[in-house]
Design an enzyme around this catalytic site. Structure first.
Site, PDB file in Angstrom:
ATOM      1  N   GLN A  58      26.377  22.041  -3.803  1.00  0.00           N
ATOM      2  CA  GLN A  58      25.685  21.715  -2.550  1.00  0.00           C
ATOM      3  C   GLN A  58      26.078  20.318  -2.044  1.00  0.00           C
ATOM      4  O   GLN A  58      26.048  20.058  -0.852  1.00  0.00           O
ATOM      5  CB  GLN A  58      24.168  21.680  -2.791  1.00  0.00           C
ATOM      6  CG  GLN A  58      23.410  22.911  -2.337  1.00  0.00           C
ATOM      7  CD  GLN A  58      21.951  22.781  -2.752  1.00  0.00           C
ATOM      8  OE1 GLN A  58      21.592  23.022  -3.893  1.00  0.00           O
ATOM      9  NE2 GLN A  58      21.104  22.380  -1.830  1.00  0.00           N
ATOM     10  N   GLU A 117      12.102  25.453   5.891  1.00  0.00           N
ATOM     11  CA  GLU A 117      13.114  25.942   6.842  1.00  0.00           C
ATOM     12  C   GLU A 117      13.867  27.107   6.205  1.00  0.00           C
ATOM     13  O   GLU A 117      14.183  27.072   5.017  1.00  0.00           O
ATOM     14  CB  GLU A 117      14.116  24.827   7.164  1.00  0.00           C
ATOM     15  CG  GLU A 117      15.238  25.280   8.096  1.00  0.00           C
ATOM     16  CD  GLU A 117      16.295  24.205   8.315  1.00  0.00           C
ATOM     17  OE1 GLU A 117      16.047  23.302   9.122  1.00  0.00           O
ATOM     18  OE2 GLU A 117      17.362  24.286   7.665  1.00  0.00           O
TER      19      GLU A 117
HETATM   20  P1  FAD Z   1      21.133  14.971  20.650  1.00  0.00           P
HETATM   21  O1  FAD Z   1      19.743  14.512  20.499  1.00  0.00           O
HETATM   22  O2  FAD Z   1      21.588  15.376  21.992  1.00  0.00           O
HETATM   23  O3  FAD Z   1      22.063  13.793  20.115  1.00  0.00           O
HETATM   24  C1  FAD Z   1      23.475  13.943  20.013  1.00  0.00           C
HETATM   25  C2  FAD Z   1      24.120  12.568  20.132  1.00  0.00           C
HETATM   26  O4  FAD Z   1      23.987  12.090  21.468  1.00  0.00           O
HETATM   27  C3  FAD Z   1      23.486  11.510  19.258  1.00  0.00           C
HETATM   28  O5  FAD Z   1      24.492  10.661  18.802  1.00  0.00           O
HETATM   29  C4  FAD Z   1      22.528  10.779  20.202  1.00  0.00           C
HETATM   30  O6  FAD Z   1      22.292   9.442  19.788  1.00  0.00           O
HETATM   31  C5  FAD Z   1      23.288  10.845  21.500  1.00  0.00           C
HETATM   32  N1  FAD Z   1      22.420  10.887  22.685  1.00  0.00           N
HETATM   33  C6  FAD Z   1      21.261  11.575  22.814  1.00  0.00           C
HETATM   34  N2  FAD Z   1      20.795  11.441  24.068  1.00  0.00           N
HETATM   35  C7  FAD Z   1      21.674  10.658  24.726  1.00  0.00           C
HETATM   36  C8  FAD Z   1      21.775  10.179  26.070  1.00  0.00           C
HETATM   37  N3  FAD Z   1      20.848  10.507  26.980  1.00  0.00           N
HETATM   38  N4  FAD Z   1      22.861   9.410  26.411  1.00  0.00           N
HETATM   39  C9  FAD Z   1      23.813   9.113  25.516  1.00  0.00           C
HETATM   40  N5  FAD Z   1      23.773   9.542  24.216  1.00  0.00           N
HETATM   41  C10 FAD Z   1      22.731  10.307  23.854  1.00  0.00           C
HETATM   42  N6  FAD Z   1      22.339  22.593  14.377  1.00  0.00           N
HETATM   43  C11 FAD Z   1      22.454  23.904  14.714  1.00  0.00           C
HETATM   44  O7  FAD Z   1      23.515  24.319  15.180  1.00  0.00           O
HETATM   45  N7  FAD Z   1      21.413  24.786  14.527  1.00  0.00           N
HETATM   46  C12 FAD Z   1      20.215  24.362  14.021  1.00  0.00           C
HETATM   47  O8  FAD Z   1      19.293  25.170  13.863  1.00  0.00           O
HETATM   48  C13 FAD Z   1      20.058  22.987  13.667  1.00  0.00           C
HETATM   49  N8  FAD Z   1      18.888  22.521  13.178  1.00  0.00           N
HETATM   50  C14 FAD Z   1      18.746  21.189  12.916  1.00  0.00           C
HETATM   51  C15 FAD Z   1      17.504  20.701  12.457  1.00  0.00           C
HETATM   52  C16 FAD Z   1      17.336  19.358  12.164  1.00  0.00           C
HETATM   53  C17 FAD Z   1      15.992  18.857  11.699  1.00  0.00           C
HETATM   54  C18 FAD Z   1      18.420  18.456  12.311  1.00  0.00           C
HETATM   55  C19 FAD Z   1      18.252  17.005  11.965  1.00  0.00           C
HETATM   56  C20 FAD Z   1      19.652  18.915  12.762  1.00  0.00           C
HETATM   57  C21 FAD Z   1      19.835  20.275  13.080  1.00  0.00           C
HETATM   58  N9  FAD Z   1      21.051  20.770  13.564  1.00  0.00           N
HETATM   59  C22 FAD Z   1      21.177  22.108  13.875  1.00  0.00           C
HETATM   60  C23 FAD Z   1      22.208  19.881  13.721  1.00  0.00           C
HETATM   61  C24 FAD Z   1      22.341  19.314  15.157  1.00  0.00           C
HETATM   62  O9  FAD Z   1      22.597  20.368  16.060  1.00  0.00           O
HETATM   63  C25 FAD Z   1      23.497  18.310  15.174  1.00  0.00           C
HETATM   64  O10 FAD Z   1      23.191  17.190  14.409  1.00  0.00           O
HETATM   65  C26 FAD Z   1      24.009  17.915  16.558  1.00  0.00           C
HETATM   66  O11 FAD Z   1      25.229  17.205  16.384  1.00  0.00           O
HETATM   67  C27 FAD Z   1      23.079  17.005  17.358  1.00  0.00           C
HETATM   68  O12 FAD Z   1      22.009  17.700  17.827  1.00  0.00           O
HETATM   69  P2  FAD Z   1      20.750  16.878  18.465  1.00  0.00           P
HETATM   70  O13 FAD Z   1      19.816  17.865  18.947  1.00  0.00           O
HETATM   71  O14 FAD Z   1      20.256  15.856  17.504  1.00  0.00           O
HETATM   72  O15 FAD Z   1      21.526  16.146  19.682  1.00  0.00           O
END
Ligand code: FAD
Length: 286
Positions: free
Chosen positions: A210, A17
């Site tokens: 870090q 990444e």
């Molecule tokens: P979601 O999958 O939407 O989850 C968010 C929360 O909502 C979780 O607690 C989940 O359990 C809950 N949830 C999901 N679906 C539902 C539903 N239907 N009903 C009720 N609750 C639900 N951030 C950035 O800004 N830029 C990046 O490039 C970036 N890259 C990342 C790459 C990886 C591999 C990871 C692990 C994280 C990355 N993040 C990045 C961080 C991420 O944006 C945050 O962790 C954010 O808070 C959650 O994003 P998500 O896509 O997992 O959200």
């Protein structure tokens, strides 16, 4: 090439990444770092997306550059502040640049904002949008130690199930430092019927500074074994770097040995660290 085809292949997948610069002044140095990492011929490379828009416009540009270097790129895309129009605009741009892979993310909620006020409440809503746009391979994020917003791990896994039903073909994990946490999580995913490939996200910790940042981003549990390394070598940059790379190498070898076929390294735009890790597992991933 689609990432799902890479990680489903027999050959172990080993990917990196990179993240875009915060300002245009650093653009060239990020491109130089990404190009050097691409020269290691990883299975694919992902480019993060600035949730608050600061660096968002560079993600597609860097991904296109990676593609020109014959490495498959994945563009991260968040939707927390997005309108449908802006997302369709981003998808059209990515497609026109020949990018076939998107990591669909919601992004962190700004202070005081709740999902109910958003056009896309969860990453699964974005995955649905991308699926209906068509032709992209979609990945999603997952959290072996539970996403901080989730009440509990069972609820978190329900969210992941929805993400997969909405079109995510694989899941990439948040960093973790104890492989048993991942193995346990993968077991719980399977029990819940979530059977897409899981890509293990590994962060090589090469400096003591870090650690604080890692804990604030990820809430990852730091095993005693790891904390002892930081206690002993944290004040000696060269020793800490060496120990951090050795720790990550050991984690990666254990993952492959236990049947995890895809490892994604959070390379922090450090080609030297990426190269050392790649060299340490070169016979294992060939
Ligand atoms: P979601 O999958 O939407 O989850 C968010 C929360 O909502 C979780 O607690 C989940 O359990 C809950 N949830 C999901 N679906 C539902 C539903 N239907 N009903 C009720 N609750 C639900 N951030 C950035 O800004 N830029 C990046 O490039 C970036 N890259 C990342 C790459 C990886 C591999 C990871 C692990 C994280 C990355 N993040 C990045 C961080 C991420 O944006 C945050 O962790 C954010 O808070 C959650 O994003 P998500 O896509 O997992 O959200």
């Amino acid at each position: 090439m689609k990432v799902i085809d890479i990680i489903k292949a027999k050959k172990p997948s080993f990917s990196f990444e990179v993240f875009p610069p915060k300002t245009s002044a650093n653009f060239d140095s990020v491109i130089a770092a990404a190009s050097e990492i691409a020269s290691l011929k990883p299975s694919y490379m992902s480019v993060t997306y600035g949730a608050l828009g600061t660096t968002a416009s560079y993600t597609a540009e860097i991904a296109e550059k990676i593609s020109a270097l014959s490495v498959t790129p994945v563009a991260h895309l968040t939707c927390v502040n997005a309108t449908r129009e802006s997302i369709v605009g981003k998808l059209t741009d990515l497609r026109s640049r020949g990018i076939e892979n998107i990591l669909a993310l919601r992004g962190d909620l700004p202070d005081g904002v709740t999902p109910d006020s958003l056009t896309y409440k969860y990453a699964s809503d974005l995955a649905t949008e991308i699926s209906s746009f068509g032709s992209f391979c979609i990945g999603g994020a997952c959290y072996p130690e539970c996403h901080p917003e989730s009440e509990n791990s069972a609820r978190d896994i329900e969210g992941l199930k929805r993400k997969v039903e909405s079109g995510c073909e694989y899941l990439t994990t948040q960093m973790f430092f104890d492989n048993n946490i991942l193995y346990n999580f993968m077991y719980r995913l399977l029990r819940a019927g979530v059977d897409v490939p899981v890509v293990a996200g590994i962060m090589p910790v090469t400096s003591a500074s870090q650690i604080k940042r890692i804990c604030s981003i990820s809430k990852s549990a730091l095993p005693q074994r790891f904390l002892r390394i930081v206690d002993r070598y944290g004040d000696d940059p060269n020793a800490m770097r060496q120990a951090g790379i050795a720790f990550a190498t050991e984690q990666i070898i254990d993952l492959y040995a236990n049947g995890v076929n895809a490892v994604h390294v959070y390379s922090m735009n450090k080609p030297d660290v990426a190269r050392e890790l790649r060299d340490n597992v070169s016979e294992i991933i060939k």
